[in-house]
Design a protein around this motif. Structure first.
Motif, PDB file in Angstrom:
ATOM      1  N   SER A   1      15.065   0.448   3.186  1.00  0.00           N
ATOM      2  CA  SER A   1      14.549  -0.320   2.225  1.00  0.00           C
ATOM      3  C   SER A   1      14.436  -1.656   2.048  1.00  0.00           C
ATOM      4  O   SER A   1      13.416  -2.353   1.772  1.00  0.00           O
ATOM      5  CB  SER A   1      15.274   0.246   0.861  1.00  0.00           C
ATOM      6  OG  SER A   1      14.777  -0.214  -0.348  1.00  0.00           O
TER       7      SER A   1
ATOM      8  N   LEU B   1       3.188  -3.824  -3.632  1.00  0.00           N
ATOM      9  CA  LEU B   1       2.602  -2.596  -3.495  1.00  0.00           C
ATOM     10  C   LEU B   1       1.943  -2.135  -2.178  1.00  0.00           C
ATOM     11  O   LEU B   1       1.547  -0.951  -2.110  1.00  0.00           O
ATOM     12  CB  LEU B   1       1.423  -3.047  -4.582  1.00  0.00           C
ATOM     13  CG  LEU B   1       2.125  -2.959  -6.161  1.00  0.00           C
ATOM     14  CD1 LEU B   1       1.140  -3.375  -7.053  1.00  0.00           C
ATOM     15  CD2 LEU B   1       2.538  -1.515  -6.453  1.00  0.00           C
TER      16      LEU B   1
ATOM     17  N   GLU C   1       3.166  -2.445   0.744  1.00  0.00           N
ATOM     18  CA  GLU C   1       4.201  -2.070   1.958  1.00  0.00           C
ATOM     19  C   GLU C   1       4.099  -0.818   2.174  1.00  0.00           C
ATOM     20  O   GLU C   1       3.900   0.182   1.455  1.00  0.00           O
ATOM     21  CB  GLU C   1       5.476  -2.208   1.008  1.00  0.00           C
ATOM     22  CG  GLU C   1       6.844  -2.026   2.003  1.00  0.00           C
ATOM     23  CD  GLU C   1       7.059  -0.495   1.972  1.00  0.00           C
ATOM     24  OE1 GLU C   1       7.172  -0.176   3.159  1.00  0.00           O
ATOM     25  OE2 GLU C   1       7.149  -0.251   0.976  1.00  0.00           O
ATOM     26  N   PRO C   2       3.949  -0.258   3.599  1.00  0.00           N
ATOM     27  CA  PRO C   2       3.449   0.835   4.146  1.00  0.00           C
ATOM     28  C   PRO C   2       4.294   1.945   4.245  1.00  0.00           C
ATOM     29  O   PRO C   2       4.091   2.852   5.093  1.00  0.00           O
ATOM     30  CB  PRO C   2       2.615   0.572   5.321  1.00  0.00           C
ATOM     31  CG  PRO C   2       3.554  -0.632   5.893  1.00  0.00           C
ATOM     32  CD  PRO C   2       3.932  -1.419   4.502  1.00  0.00           C
ATOM     33  N   SER C   3       5.802   1.863   3.970  1.00  0.00           N
ATOM     34  CA  SER C   3       6.724   2.765   4.428  1.00  0.00           C
ATOM     35  C   SER C   3       6.303   4.219   4.008  1.00  0.00           C
ATOM     36  O   SER C   3       5.820   4.161   2.874  1.00  0.00           O
ATOM     37  CB  SER C   3       7.983   2.228   3.967  1.00  0.00           C
ATOM     38  OG  SER C   3       8.243   2.352   2.536  1.00  0.00           O
ATOM     39  N   PRO C   4       6.715   5.289   4.612  1.00  0.00           N
ATOM     40  CA  PRO C   4       6.573   6.485   4.138  1.00  0.00           C
ATOM     41  C   PRO C   4       7.241   6.897   2.802  1.00  0.00           C
ATOM     42  O   PRO C   4       6.913   7.587   2.231  1.00  0.00           O
ATOM     43  CB  PRO C   4       7.235   7.471   5.204  1.00  0.00           C
ATOM     44  CG  PRO C   4       6.969   6.403   6.425  1.00  0.00           C
ATOM     45  CD  PRO C   4       7.296   5.104   5.938  1.00  0.00           C
ATOM     46  N   GLN C   5       8.060   6.317   2.683  1.00  0.00           N
ATOM     47  CA  GLN C   5       9.360   6.477   1.336  1.00  0.00           C
ATOM     48  C   GLN C   5       8.646   5.580   0.135  1.00  0.00           C
ATOM     49  O   GLN C   5       9.107   5.663  -0.959  1.00  0.00           O
ATOM     50  CB  GLN C   5      10.477   6.066   1.501  1.00  0.00           C
ATOM     51  CG  GLN C   5      11.411   6.878   2.400  1.00  0.00           C
ATOM     52  CD  GLN C   5      10.909   6.061   4.105  1.00  0.00           C
ATOM     53  OE1 GLN C   5      10.498   5.250   4.150  1.00  0.00           O
ATOM     54  NE2 GLN C   5      12.113   6.477   4.865  1.00  0.00           N
ATOM     55  N   GLN C   6       7.645   4.728   0.389  1.00  0.00           N
ATOM     56  CA  GLN C   6       6.875   4.106  -0.619  1.00  0.00           C
ATOM     57  C   GLN C   6       8.281   3.076  -1.390  1.00  0.00           C
ATOM     58  O   GLN C   6       7.929   3.131  -2.540  1.00  0.00           O
ATOM     59  CB  GLN C   6       6.124   4.810  -1.665  1.00  0.00           C
ATOM     60  CG  GLN C   6       4.962   5.530  -0.645  1.00  0.00           C
ATOM     61  CD  GLN C   6       4.195   6.316  -1.767  1.00  0.00           C
ATOM     62  OE1 GLN C   6       3.166   5.865  -2.059  1.00  0.00           O
ATOM     63  NE2 GLN C   6       4.481   7.595  -2.154  1.00  0.00           N
TER      64      GLN C   6
ATOM     65  N   GLY D   1       8.147  -0.128  -1.615  1.00  0.00           N
ATOM     66  CA  GLY D   1       7.490  -1.118  -2.138  1.00  0.00           C
ATOM     67  C   GLY D   1       7.041  -0.707  -3.709  1.00  0.00           C
ATOM     68  O   GLY D   1       7.410  -1.591  -4.929  1.00  0.00           O
ATOM     69  N   ARG D   2       6.496   0.454  -3.886  1.00  0.00           N
ATOM     70  CA  ARG D   2       6.166   0.793  -5.282  1.00  0.00           C
ATOM     71  C   ARG D   2       7.240   1.255  -6.055  1.00  0.00           C
ATOM     72  O   ARG D   2       7.114   1.074  -7.148  1.00  0.00           O
ATOM     73  CB  ARG D   2       5.289   2.306  -4.823  1.00  0.00           C
ATOM     74  CG  ARG D   2       4.015   1.943  -4.085  1.00  0.00           C
ATOM     75  CD  ARG D   2       3.039   3.170  -4.327  1.00  0.00           C
ATOM     76  NE  ARG D   2       2.456   3.755  -5.280  1.00  0.00           N
ATOM     77  CZ  ARG D   2       1.897   4.741  -5.484  1.00  0.00           C
ATOM     78  NH1 ARG D   2       1.636   5.554  -4.420  1.00  0.00           N
ATOM     79  NH2 ARG D   2       1.421   5.178  -6.944  1.00  0.00           N
TER      80      ARG D   2
END
Length: 362
Positions: free
Chosen positions: A233, A291, A293-298, A300-301
């Motif tokens: 994170s 917003l 940010e491309p991580s699978p866990q999201q 950034g969102r």
């Protein structure tokens, strides 16, 4: 069989494209456009985006704030809100340690010594402070102010306690009326700190003859990141922040901070932090980048969800204060990244008129 599956996939793709192309629903009700003049004086709110003074270089000294303080004093706010967590919210968070233990450690003051001195826990001390202020004399004695300072400390409202301390002559800042030597030492130490809640808010409140400041921060949206996800994170958010907008903001701050110690440097810094373009720059460097940010866990969102929730609740606290005594001039001092959100959300309120910080700081 393949034809049926292919048809389903094509239909699904078409549905996705159609959904993406559908214009978002826009409500017809716009509170910000329904601001007919109220009966009596309007509520005016000046949002002052501030650096966190504790993070400034050693070349910063409190007397450099005088040009800022003089302009704010001339605007004559009647209520001052600060980025601090209220004693009552800290009391709530202490009762929910599974979620808020880290937040309590970071944002809440230990009220134990003041409770021992006054016999009041946080809820009782808040009620007692309100009772004292409801019958506050026109010319309070030094004993009155020492007593209220002790009650504010027990209530978890250390910045309001500092207001009372500043309103006392130096010779009257003594251990009496509920203030122990330990509490007096704590208040004296607060005066020496580099905190905008003291050096700007409490100092200004004392100059203007106010009896308190209002803690309007909110950390009830806080929650601990699972240990297994902490590293991923943190890395994801830091990567999002590594962008040209962040670099440009850092370079601008470096120039401003390099001038600290020169006449007018702190006023220039505050003017920069409150410039019209500053909010959008903060968005692009921070929340807008998160917003995307491309991580699978999201991650950034999730971060932006926390940020928006916190700002909504902070603004709700401000609106609550205004609702208790309509027709006031309220100065809200907050970290500069909050300013754009404060103003956008406050502008939705029927009975709030925003004041341009640029005009006040001119």
């Amino acid at each position: 069989m393949f034809g049926r599956i292919g048809s389903v996939l094509v239909l699904g793709l078409c549905s996705t494209i159609a959904l993406a192309a559908t214009p978002a629903y826009t409500p017809s009700f716009h509170p910000d456009q329904l601001k007919d003049p109220p009966v009596g004086r309007p509520n005016q709110v000046l949002v002052l985006g501030s650096p966190h003074l504790s993070a400034l270089p050693k070349s910063f000294a409190p007397d450099q704030l005088e040009p800022l303080l003089s302009r704010l004093e001339a605007w004559k706010p009647e209520v001052i809100g600060v980025e601090a967590v209220s004693g009552l919210q800290c009391d709530f968070m202490r009762r929910n340690p599974a979620r808020y233990a880290e937040s309590v450690t970071s944002y809440c003051v230990d009220t134990g010594p003041a409770q021992a001195a006054t016999g009041l826990d946080v809820p009782a001390a808040n009620a007692e402070a309100e009772r004292l202020l409801a019958s506050w004399p026109t010319s309070p004695s030094a004993a009155d102010r020492r007593r209220l300072a002790a009650v504010w400390l027990a209530a978890g409202e250390r910045n309001s306690a500092v207001v009372q301390w500043l309103r006392l002559p130096t010779g009257e800042r003594t251990p009496a009326d509920g203030l122990t030597p330990e509490l007096v030492a704590y208040l004296d130490k607060r005066l020496q700190g580099r905190d905008e809640s003291v050096l700007v808010a409490a100092t200004l409140a004392a100059r203007l003859g106010l009896e308190r400041v209002w803690a309007v921060d909110d950390h009830t949206a806080d929650s601990p990141t699972p240990k297994a996800l902490e590293k991923a994170s943190g890395e994801a958010i830091m990567k999002a922040w590594d962008n040209p907008y962040t670099k440009a903001r850092a370079e601008a701050d470096a120039v401003l901070e390099a001038n600290l110690g020169k006449p007018g440097a702190m006023l220039a810094l505050y003017r920069n932090y409150n410039a019209p373009e500053a909010a959008l720059q903060a968005f692009h460097s921070d929340f807008g980048a998160a917003l995307m940010e491309p991580s699978p866990q999201q991650f950034g969102r999730g971060y932006v969800g926390y940020w928006e929730t916190r700002n909504l609740r902070m603004v709700a606290n401000i609106r609550d204060v205004l609702g208790q005594a309509p027709g006031k001039r309220l100065l809200a001092i907050v970290g500069a990244s909050h300013k754009g959100y404060y103003e956008a959300y406050l502008n939705q309120m029927h009975d709030v008129q925003l004041v341009d910080a640029g005009d006040v700081l001119r």
